[in-house]
Design an enzyme around this catalytic site. Structure first.
Site, PDB file in Angstrom:
ATOM      1  N   GLY A   1      -4.920 103.509  81.198  1.00 50.21           N
ATOM      2  CA  GLY A   1      -5.014 104.499  80.146  1.00 50.21           C
ATOM      3  C   GLY A   1      -6.079 104.191  79.124  1.00 50.21           C
TER       4      GLY A   1
ATOM      5  CG  ASP B   1      -6.786  97.697  87.570  1.00 54.16           C
ATOM      6  OD1 ASP B   1      -5.886  97.558  88.424  1.00 54.16           O
ATOM      7  OD2 ASP B   1      -6.578  98.192  86.443  1.00 54.16           O
TER       8      ASP B   1
ATOM      9  CB  SER C   1       3.513 107.813  86.944  1.00 52.93           C
ATOM     10  OG  SER C   1       3.121 106.511  87.364  1.00 52.93           O
TER      11      SER C   1
ATOM     12  CE  LYS D   1      -4.163 102.252  88.173  1.00 54.63           C
ATOM     13  NZ  LYS D   1      -3.479 101.832  86.927  1.00 54.63           N
TER      14      LYS D   1
ATOM     15  CB  CYS E   1       3.008 102.503  78.969  1.00 54.05           C
ATOM     16  SG  CYS E   1       2.261 102.485  80.612  1.00 54.05           S
TER      17      CYS E   1
ATOM     18  CB  CYS F   1      -5.544  78.721  67.621  1.00 58.50           C
ATOM     19  SG  CYS F   1      -5.650  79.798  69.065  1.00 58.50           S
TER      20      CYS F   1
ATOM     21  CB  CYS G   1     -10.341  79.556  69.218  1.00 55.80           C
ATOM     22  SG  CYS G   1      -9.364  80.242  67.832  1.00 55.80           S
TER      23      CYS G   1
END
Length: 256
Positions: free
Chosen positions: A40, A61, A68, A85, A189, A250, A253
């Protein structure tokens, strides 16, 4: 490089913008971006960056087009259902602008292969839908010294942020979300739902920010806005911006 007559005609409406100009258009034509996730968010990002004249695009991908997906993944049609895709996205690019150099990787990106998949690019744009994948991409970008543009969307909310964790005093994506999601992912989603137009809003803003990053120091578009998180609310509608500080502890980084 010089722009061809066809390019001057195709991108004329963009070249006449003072903040881009001919110099900026040449920079975009010379740019190499990597788009991780062709869903999306990846769909409008791909459409608008191809329209902007990006010269080299790598597509990553491992999924197939499903019925859908069509509600929000705007580069696909019913004829693409069941096809990879990455392959369908390359076909869309070939029909849109055959001059774009396309590199297709039908692979699932993860911690083990991310450095190889993301190497030799000017900008990585992450539109994937799991935290574990996003963190693997972020850590690899820091390691490779490549800037990262992250975009996410769910229901009526969207987020877009630019990270340069490989640079001193600039945060990475891990500074933002922490370490808790390396193994455990949040809902997707498919679980929470999404208004398709929200993916378009987030993807369009991500495309604008990508052009801004690629032209930073080359045209008058403005600074790259490292560490700025733009949050979109489709219900109000409204948008606000937060600053993300670098975490000195972190794991991704902190030593940079």
């Amino acid at each position: 490089m010089a722009l061809s007559t066809e390019q001057l005609d195709r991108f004329a409406r963009q070249i006449i913008i003072p903040e881009i100009g001919g110099v900026g258009q040449v920079a975009l034509a010379s740019a190499h971006i990597t788009l991780v996730g062709l869903g999306g968010i990846g769909s409008p990002v791909l459409q608008y960056l191809a329209g902007a004249g990006i010269g080299h695009i790598r597509l990553i991908d491992d999924g197939d087009v499903e019925l859908s997906n069509l509600q929000r993944q705007t580069i696909y049609t019913q004829r693409d259902i069941g096809h990879a895709k990455a392959v369908a996205a390359r076909r869309w690019l070939a029909n849109f602008d055959s001059e774009i150099v396309v590199d297709v990787r039908d692979d699932r990106i993860g911690r083990s292969n991310a450095p190889a998949l993301l190497a030799q690019t000017d900008l990585v744009i992450d539109g994937t839908d799991t935290f574990a994948t996003r963190l693997a991409v972020s850590d690899s970008c820091v390691e490779l010294g490549v800037p990262l543009l992250s975009a996410a969307v769910g229901r009526f909310q969207g987020q877009v942020a630019a990270f340069a964790g490989h640079l001193a005093d600039h945060a990475c994506y891990r500074c933002y979300v922490g370490d808790a999601f390396d193994a455990d992912d949040c809902d997707t989603c498919a679980d929470d739902g999404m208004l398709g137009a929200m993916a378009g809003w987030a993807g369009s803003l991500a495309a604008i920010q990508a052009v801004r990053i690629l032209l930073d120091g080359k045209a008058a578009f403005g600074e790259a806005q490292w560490g700025k998180l733009h949050m979109m609310d489709g219900l109000k509608p409204a948008m606000r911006t937060l600053n993300i500080a670098k975490d000195p502890e972190c794991r991704g980084c902190g030593t940079r």
